[in-house]
Enzyme design. Structure first.
Site, PDB file in Angstrom:
ATOM      1  N   GLN A  57       0.819  -1.224   0.000  1.00  0.00           N
ATOM      2  CA  GLN A  57       0.000   0.000   0.000  1.00  0.00           C
ATOM      3  C   GLN A  57       0.849   1.269   0.000  1.00  0.00           C
ATOM      4  OE1 GLN A  57      -4.145  -0.633   1.812  1.00  0.00           O
ATOM      5  NE2 GLN A  57      -2.807  -1.428   3.402  1.00  0.00           N
ATOM      6  N   ASN A 146     -16.321  14.901   0.502  1.00  0.00           N
ATOM      7  CA  ASN A 146     -16.987  14.489   1.740  1.00  0.00           C
ATOM      8  C   ASN A 146     -16.102  14.641   2.961  1.00  0.00           C
ATOM      9  OD1 ASN A 146     -19.001  12.904   3.373  1.00  0.00           O
ATOM     10  ND2 ASN A 146     -17.241  11.508   3.487  1.00  0.00           N
ATOM     11  N   HIS A 147     -14.798  14.487   2.737  1.00  0.00           N
ATOM     12  CA  HIS A 147     -13.895  14.430   3.896  1.00  0.00           C
ATOM     13  C   HIS A 147     -12.509  14.950   3.570  1.00  0.00           C
ATOM     14  CE1 HIS A 147     -13.770  10.467   1.741  1.00  0.00           C
ATOM     15  NE2 HIS A 147     -12.485  10.754   1.746  1.00  0.00           N
ATOM     16  N   GLU A 197     -24.453  10.306   6.345  1.00  0.00           N
ATOM     17  CA  GLU A 197     -24.110  11.641   5.851  1.00  0.00           C
ATOM     18  C   GLU A 197     -23.225  12.434   6.816  1.00  0.00           C
ATOM     19  OE1 GLU A 197     -27.862  13.490   4.844  1.00  0.00           O
ATOM     20  OE2 GLU A 197     -28.277  11.972   3.306  1.00  0.00           O
ATOM     21  N   ASP A 210     -15.146  14.193   8.532  1.00  0.00           N
ATOM     22  CA  ASP A 210     -16.322  14.468   7.713  1.00  0.00           C
ATOM     23  C   ASP A 210     -16.622  15.964   7.668  1.00  0.00           C
ATOM     24  OD1 ASP A 210     -18.325  12.709   6.281  1.00  0.00           O
ATOM     25  OD2 ASP A 210     -19.647  14.121   7.322  1.00  0.00           O
ATOM     26  N   ASP A 241     -16.750  11.073  -5.700  1.00  0.00           N
ATOM     27  CA  ASP A 241     -16.589  10.081  -4.640  1.00  0.00           C
ATOM     28  C   ASP A 241     -17.687  10.232  -3.578  1.00  0.00           C
ATOM     29  OD1 ASP A 241     -14.630   8.073  -3.652  1.00  0.00           O
ATOM     30  OD2 ASP A 241     -14.418   9.437  -1.943  1.00  0.00           O
ATOM     31  N   HIS A 245     -22.704  10.063   1.012  1.00  0.00           N
ATOM     32  CA  HIS A 245     -22.261  10.554   2.316  1.00  0.00           C
ATOM     33  C   HIS A 245     -22.472  12.063   2.501  1.00  0.00           C
ATOM     34  CE1 HIS A 245     -20.670   6.671   3.558  1.00  0.00           C
ATOM     35  NE2 HIS A 245     -20.271   6.526   2.300  1.00  0.00           N
ATOM     36  N   GLU A 265     -20.512   8.130  -7.302  1.00  0.00           N
ATOM     37  CA  GLU A 265     -20.383   6.821  -6.676  1.00  0.00           C
ATOM     38  C   GLU A 265     -21.334   6.734  -5.480  1.00  0.00           C
ATOM     39  OE1 GLU A 265     -17.476   4.164  -3.854  1.00  0.00           O
ATOM     40  OE2 GLU A 265     -17.774   6.320  -3.612  1.00  0.00           O
ATOM     41  N   ASP A 333     -12.076  -0.549  -6.082  1.00  0.00           N
ATOM     42  CA  ASP A 333     -12.592  -0.904  -4.751  1.00  0.00           C
ATOM     43  C   ASP A 333     -13.050  -2.344  -4.638  1.00  0.00           C
ATOM     44  OD1 ASP A 333     -12.262   1.655  -3.682  1.00  0.00           O
ATOM     45  OD2 ASP A 333     -14.273   2.304  -4.271  1.00  0.00           O
ATOM     46  N   ARG A 380      -5.100  -3.679  -7.206  1.00  0.00           N
ATOM     47  CA  ARG A 380      -4.533  -2.437  -7.743  1.00  0.00           C
ATOM     48  C   ARG A 380      -3.144  -2.681  -8.335  1.00  0.00           C
ATOM     49  NH1 ARG A 380      -6.780   1.509  -2.789  1.00  0.00           N
ATOM     50  NH2 ARG A 380      -8.974   1.275  -3.355  1.00  0.00           N
TER      51      ARG A 380
END
Ligand code: ABC
Ligand code: CA
Length: 551
Positions: A57, A146-147, A197, A210, A241, A245, A265, A333, A380
């Protein structure tokens, strides 16, 4: 004054048209998903074929310049669009990394106003975009709103309590204060939409803080950011992405500010739940349909009628039915399809699915090399380790499918506006028409030769009696008989994708075999005169699939 003002306005409109690609512009295309770190090394290192251990990774070294250097490989497979990983500056974690690895994938933003220098310079990115446009191709960029990712130095291995208490947001841009985020809570129940969310994705070591997208100032920050990103780099589309959420009414303003096609997504198997998001973004990945494709083709026992049901669900629950979807078999994913089965007959059918329907076809890098990594991070694999070979069976299969789709589009102005329809199913097959294309997918597997007969002329396939067709997968001719029946033999479990012979050019099939006009069935079948047994010939069904097992 007036004429020059008009000219300026016209030019501005023209420039916008040239790049601001809409959903209908994208519909004409097919997309190759590039995971930037894993596709291609910078040109100077290209020939080294450096190792890439997916399990570690860690960054393996792929860059924007690397992608530019290998656009030929993508374009020769028939793709006219690419999707690249998120481009912004990322969280750096100490090495050796925590269990969830490093930000090599690009989904851990820390500064959305700076580029990820692991992927190259601003000049490299601009050069890639203009090289893509120079080939008449489109480029879609992945975005995460989202984050922001954080590294929990105080409690990396402990159960998370309040990570923000132990995290410095120094250097975060924007959102460098705790109040820019929802209070910490991990997402523990995906059935609770408010939690989905407003709580946090990620792990104890790398909590994905978040962003408080309930706050209007924050929302405005994101809207103006996305407008700038798109216009600054002239991207043609967005892959968004984590759409589920953020509250749904965040999205229309974001989409409008972007001004280009948006593909979101929403990772869920429920078609009604996912389909609802097509009221807020242009299109979504067809995750519910994907689940059905896996169950249909990963074994010879999968259900074709459930696949048909899923097509029905798409037309019921998605704003523009299948037109508001992106169709895919693999992505970064999910386990690669060949990790679920090594039956090349099944693999070819599952890949064909992506190309024969209403959704925007998307292929994840490495599918063409038949990579078979399982769960993240094993799925990956670096594409350079394949040496970009173009003579591999799945590379050729994908090329054929891309060419077939183009031929259908060029041969009929209504191909793109005609919804796919299931004309019949049996235990092991499904026939799907999207005139002038007719696909017959099977899950008999590579060990079987199937004789398929179906009645086509009365069922919306668009084929009249006596039509002369070509199966572009085998490049053989087949004729619909005088009563509107089509009979052919599928070889080694491969799918059949028919087009009228009038639209099949030499790019699709260099030459066409068996074009006697009398139908190729009888002659070919004689070759399989071993034990014959009917696996399915559903009574009353218009499709019959007879499998001749090779002894
Ligand atoms: C890393 C490691 C993993 C490790 C994990 C804890 O940390 O790589 O080995 O397990 C990025 C990276 C990942 C990284 C994550 C977290 O960040 O790519 O490698 O994982 O740090 C998007 C992207 C994805 C990206 C992120 C984060 C989001 O495509 O690449 O991940 O920016 C949820 C989200 C979804 C997200 C996905 C990874 O997580 O909703 O947006 N993908 C259920 C939930 C889903 C959930 C999924 C997670 O579990 O409903 O919401 O996705 O596996 C079906 C059900 C589904 C169900 C599935 C599993 O089964 O219908 O609802 O999904 O049948
Ligand atoms: Ca959120």
């Amino acid at each position: 004054m007036l004429p020059s003002l008009l000219t300026a306005v016209t030019l501005a409109l023209w420039a916008r048209q040239a790049y601001a690609a809409s959903a209908s512009d994208w519909q004409k295309r097919t997309v190759y998903q590039v995971m930037t770190d894993r596709f291609a090394l910078p040109p100077a290192q290209d020939s080294t074929g450096a190792a890439c251990d997916t399990g570690a990774q860690l960054p393996c070294g792929g860059t924007w310049a690397g992608i530019e250097n290998h656009l030929d490989y993508i374009q020769a497979m028939g793709f006219d669009a690419i999707w690249i990983s998120p481009i912004v500056a990322q969280l750096q974690v100490p090495l050796p990394p925590p269990a969830d690895g490093t930000a090599y994938h690009g989904y851990w933003p820390e500064n959305i106003y700076a580029l990820n220098d692991a992927f190259g310079t601003e000049a490299d990115l601009r050069s890639l975009v203009s090289a893509v446009h120079g080939r008449g191709m489109y480029i879609m960029v992945d975005v995460v709103v989202n984050h922001m990712a954080t590294y929990n130095t105080t409690a990396a291995n402990a159960a998370p309590t309040d990570p923000l208490a132990g995290i410095s947001l120094n250097g975060y841009n924007p959102f460098d204060e705790d109040s820019d985020y929802h209070p910490f809570c991990p997402i523990t129940n995906y059935g609770n939409q408010t939690m989905v969310e407003q709580c946090w994705l990620g792990s104890a070591a790398v909590p994905l803080a978040d962003v408080n997208t309930e706050d209007q100032t924050t929302v405005n920050t994101y809207y103006s950011w996305i407008g700038q990103v798109v216009s600054n780099y002239t991207f043609d589309g967005l892959r968004i992405d984590t759409v589920k959420h953020i509250r749904q009414d965040f999205w229309p303003g974001f989409v409008q500010a972007a001004g280009v096609f948006t593909l979101g997504e929403v990772l869920d198997s429920d078609a009604q739940y996912v389909g609802d998001y097509t009221n807020y973004v242009d299109a979504v990945f067809d995750y519910p349909g994907w689940g059905m494709v896996l169950q249909a083709f990963q074994t010879t026992g999968g259900s074709m009628s459930m696949l048909a049901q899923s097509i029905q669900n798409t037309s019921t629950y998605y704003k523009n039915g299948g037109f508001s979807t992106g169709s895919f078999l693999e992505n970064h994913d999910q386990p690669r399809f060949p990790s679920l089965t090594n039956d090349t007959g099944l693999i070819k059918n599952a890949i064909a699915w992506t190309f024969i329907g209403d959704g925007l076809p998307i292929v994840y890098e490495g599918q063409e090399q038949e990579y078979s990594g399982g769960n993240v991070p094993n799925n990956r694999e670096a594409v350079w380790l394949s040496a970009y070979q173009e003579n591999k069976p799945m590379y050729k299969h994908i090329t054929t499918l891309n060419n077939a789709r183009k031929a259908a589009m060029n041969g009929s102005s209504s191909f793109l506006s005609t919804h796919m329809s299931v004309i019949s199913t049996s235990t092991h097959s499904i026939a799907i028409a999207k005139a002038p294309m007719l696909a017959v997918l099977t899950n008999v597997g590579q060990g079987a030769q199937g004789q398929v007969s179906l009645s086509v002329s009365s069922l919306g396939s668009g084929y009249a009696a006596n039509s002369q067709l070509v199966d572009v997968i085998s490049c053989s001719s087949v004729k619909v008989d005088g009563s509107g029946n089509l009979a052919f033999t599928t070889q080694a479990g491969a799918p059949a994708v028919f087009l009228p012979s009038s639209v099949v050019n030499t790019k699709v099939c260099a030459s066409v075999a068996g074009g006697s006009g009398s139908g190729s069935g009888s002659g070919a079948q004689a070759a399989f005169s071993t034990r014959a047994f009917a696996l399915s010939a559903a009574v009353g069904s218009v499709i019959a699939l007879l499998v001749l097992a090779s002894a």
